[in-house]
Structure formats: structure tokens, C-alpha cells
Design an enzyme around this catalytic site. Structure first.
Site, mmCIF file in Angstrom:
data_model
loop_
_atom_site.group_PDB
_atom_site.id
_atom_site.type_symbol
_atom_site.label_atom_id
_atom_site.label_comp_id
_atom_site.label_asym_id
_atom_site.label_seq_id
_atom_site.Cartn_x
_atom_site.Cartn_y
_atom_site.Cartn_z
ATOM 1 N N CYS A 281 0.835 -1.198 0.000
ATOM 2 C CA CYS A 281 0.000 0.000 0.000
ATOM 3 C C CYS A 281 0.883 1.266 0.000
ATOM 4 O O CYS A 281 1.545 1.535 -0.985
ATOM 5 C CB CYS A 281 -0.997 -0.030 1.162
ATOM 6 S SG CYS A 281 -2.411 1.089 0.944
ATOM 7 N N HIS B 192 -3.421 -5.733 1.008
ATOM 8 C CA HIS B 192 -2.748 -5.962 2.293
ATOM 9 C C HIS B 192 -2.711 -7.437 2.679
ATOM 10 O O HIS B 192 -3.646 -7.939 3.313
ATOM 11 C CB HIS B 192 -3.480 -5.196 3.402
ATOM 12 C CG HIS B 192 -3.311 -3.725 3.366
ATOM 13 N ND1 HIS B 192 -2.302 -3.070 4.044
ATOM 14 C CD2 HIS B 192 -4.029 -2.764 2.735
ATOM 15 C CE1 HIS B 192 -2.410 -1.771 3.848
ATOM 16 N NE2 HIS B 192 -3.444 -1.551 3.045
ATOM 17 N N GLU C 58 -0.883 -8.704 4.990
ATOM 18 C CA GLU C 58 -0.717 -8.765 6.445
ATOM 19 C C GLU C 58 -2.029 -8.602 7.191
ATOM 20 O O GLU C 58 -2.121 -8.907 8.386
ATOM 21 C CB GLU C 58 0.305 -7.706 6.908
ATOM 22 C CG GLU C 58 -0.195 -6.282 7.016
ATOM 23 C CD GLU C 58 -0.399 -5.556 5.697
ATOM 24 O OE1 GLU C 58 -0.781 -4.370 5.729
ATOM 25 O OE2 GLU C 58 -0.181 -6.181 4.626
#
Length: 221
Positions: free
Chosen positions: A86, A193, A195
Site C-alpha cells: 500500500c 494488504h 498482512e
């Protein structure tokens, strides 16, 4: 194996990235943006999502000139691994470690939802997924519209450096590109994302395979 996660004022996914690395078996050190060197023995540098320096001037532009970036750039240029997610992807394009730029979303609105991705370019980041597999990852960005000129896009396509594509383009990115690789395939920038989809509590663990395969590849190297 060791990861370093860079922290800028405005980072908000640094801890998430650190947890994803740790859950995959890496030791992690957080590195402040004013530092000028990476910790000894770092295998991969994580450049996290968020709003570094409040996204003033241009997303990632101020962070790309932070003191630590010289060490990050040197790490990537000598063949070290770097993962930018990002805002981290925006930083990596601003540093020149990856080609292209991230523009304002085509709809001129911030987008926060889970989207579908098709896995493409072969790398330690993508090889944990089956060929042409699809996965679901969250996005949360206002400036995720990937842009490059046609010559650069053709080069990325021809060299197999498109890592991920959107199955339903949410932001107007050229050729549905959601993530790109460096020439040596060791630097990855992506807007979604992984994560945030790395634990059962997230409701989706599609991102965990990226970190798990990365750790396995680093250990075997």
C-alpha cells in the site's frame, strides 16, 4: 532469518506487518525512519502501509527521502528482499526501486474492502500460491491507481513482473495491475494488504501463504 520493518510518522500497518513476519517464523526489528542503517543480518525489509507524513505533497514522496531510505535502496539494489504494501508500494515507486506511479483512484474515493486477486509473476512472494490461482485480500487506499507508460507496461508484462492483478479492478489501475516485481524479482510492491489476511482472526488467511513461502525460500537460500 530476520526482517526489518520501517516505521514512518503516519504508518498504521507496521505492527500488522511485523506480526505477519513473526507468525511466519522471522525475527523482526522495527526501524525508525530517522535511522541511517538497517540492523545487521537483515534478509527482508518491510515498508508498511499507512499514511506516511500524512500523505502530504504526494503519497510516499516525503518518506522516500527519509534518512533510512538510502539503506533500504542499497539493500534492494544489492539483491536484498523488500516488500512494500500500500503506502509502502507508493514509497518504492518514489525511490525508483520499482517502476510506475500510484495515482488517485479513478472514482476519486477512498476504497476499503476485500477484493479478488489473480496470482501471476513467479517469485518467492507468489510461488506459495498455485499457478493462476485467485485469492482475496483487503484494500484500503485513496491513491492505488497504478500507472506506467505503455513501454513500461509492455516490459513488465513481457518479463513476467506483474505479480498480482485485480479480478475486478477497483481503482482504474492500468491492465488491472495490483502488484509488480523488480527486475531481479526480489522487490515486490502491492496495494492489497496480505498482512491483514494472515490470521484466522482476520476471517481470511490468504495473505499468510505469502509470508510462509517467503520464509521457507529465505531459509532454503
Amino acid at each position: 532469518m530476520k526482517a526489518a520493518v520501517i516505521v514512518f510518522p503516519g504508518s498504521n500497518c507496521d505492527r500488522d506487518m511485523a506480526c505477519a513476519f513473526e507468525n511466519a517464523g522471522l525475527s523482526v526489528e522495527m526501524v525508525w525512519h530517522k535511522d541511517t542503517a538497517l540492523p545487521q543480518g537483515v534478509d527482508i525489509v518491510g515498508v508498511p502501509g499507512g499514511f506516511s507524513f500524512g500523505d502530504y505533497l504526494r503519497c510516499g514522496a516525503i518518506a522516500a527521502n527519509a534518512p533510512i531510505i538510502g539503506a533500504v535502496r542499497a539493500h534492494g539494489e544489492r539483491g536484498g528482499y523488500v516488500l512494500g504494501v500500500c503506502n509502502g508500494f507508493q514509497v518504492l515507486t518514489e525511490t525508483g526501486l520499482l517502476p510506475g506511479a500510484l495515482l488517485r483512484n479513478a472514482g476519486l474515493k477512498y476504497i476499503c474492502r476485500t477484493i479478488g486477486l489473480k496470482v501471476e509473476g513467479g517469485s518467492v512472494y507468489t510461488d506459495g500460491y498455485g499457478a493462476d490461482s485467485t485469492l482475496a485480500l483487503p484494500i484500503a487506499h485513496h491513491d492505488g491507481n497504478y500507472f506506467a507508460d505503455d513501454k513500461t507496461l509492455d516490459m513488465l508484462e513481457g518479463e513476467g513482473r506483474v505479480a498480482f492483478r485485480y479480478t475486478d479492478n477497483p481503482n482504474g489501475s492500468a491492465r488491472d495491475i495490483a502488484g509488480v516485481l523488480s527486475e531481479n524479482r526480489r522487490v515486490l510492491g502491492m496495494m492489497p494488504h496480505p498482512e491483514r489476511a494472515a490470521e484466522a482472526a482476520h476471517g481470511n488467511e490468504d495473505g499468510a501463504r505469502l509470508f510462509a513461502h517467503l520464509t521457507g525460500a529465505l531459509t532454503a537460500a
